[in-house]
Design a protein around this motif. Sequence first.
Motif, mmCIF file in Angstrom:
data_model
loop_
_atom_site.group_PDB
_atom_site.id
_atom_site.type_symbol
_atom_site.label_atom_id
_atom_site.label_comp_id
_atom_site.label_asym_id
_atom_site.label_seq_id
_atom_site.Cartn_x
_atom_site.Cartn_y
_atom_site.Cartn_z
ATOM 1 N N THR A 89 0.674 -2.828 -1.916
ATOM 2 C CA THR A 89 -0.375 -1.825 -1.747
ATOM 3 C C THR A 89 -1.027 -1.500 -3.087
ATOM 4 O OG1 THR A 89 1.045 0.087 -2.151
ATOM 5 C CG2 THR A 89 0.973 -0.763 0.118
ATOM 6 N N ALA A 90 -2.077 -0.700 -3.041
ATOM 7 C CA ALA A 90 -2.764 -0.273 -4.263
ATOM 8 C C ALA A 90 -1.831 0.539 -5.167
ATOM 9 C CB ALA A 90 -3.993 0.558 -3.910
ATOM 10 N N ARG A 91 -0.827 1.155 -4.588
ATOM 11 C CA ARG A 91 0.144 1.935 -5.360
ATOM 12 C C ARG A 91 1.321 1.087 -5.846
ATOM 13 N NH1 ARG A 91 1.831 7.108 -2.276
ATOM 14 N NH2 ARG A 91 2.923 7.369 -4.232
ATOM 15 N N GLY A 92 1.284 -0.224 -5.621
ATOM 16 C CA GLY A 92 2.347 -1.113 -6.085
ATOM 17 C C GLY A 92 3.555 -1.148 -5.171
ATOM 18 N N GLN A 93 3.405 -0.673 -3.946
ATOM 19 C CA GLN A 93 4.518 -0.654 -3.005
ATOM 20 C C GLN A 93 4.437 -1.850 -2.068
ATOM 21 O OE1 GLN A 93 3.565 3.149 -1.319
ATOM 22 N NE2 GLN A 93 5.047 4.197 -2.624
ATOM 23 N N THR A 94 5.590 -2.220 -1.517
ATOM 24 C CA THR A 94 5.636 -3.279 -0.531
ATOM 25 C C THR A 94 6.709 -2.949 0.498
ATOM 26 O OG1 THR A 94 5.677 -5.677 -0.203
ATOM 27 C CG2 THR A 94 7.289 -4.772 -1.751
#
Length: 81
Positions: A6-11
């Motif tokens: 994601t844009a927040r660096g989450q997966t």
Amino acid sequence: MRSTITARGQTVIPAPIRARFALGPSQRLEWIVEDDGCIRVVPVDPSPVKAFRGMGSRGGSTQRLLADREAERQAEPGAKR
């Protein structure tokens, strides 16, 4: 299996992988970049002794363990900075 960052660096870890490795909420993962450029993700046991076991082959184990624990301490709410 694939996942998206994601844009927040989450997966998201796919459900079959979570089930196979008994991964749940708040489980810590260690991301290791190998010399050949591959990324390895390893579940970290909450017990410092169990987490440390098997880390000696890469060298610098004690320093890594101490640095990890200090970073965790600093990240705790109310930790002295």
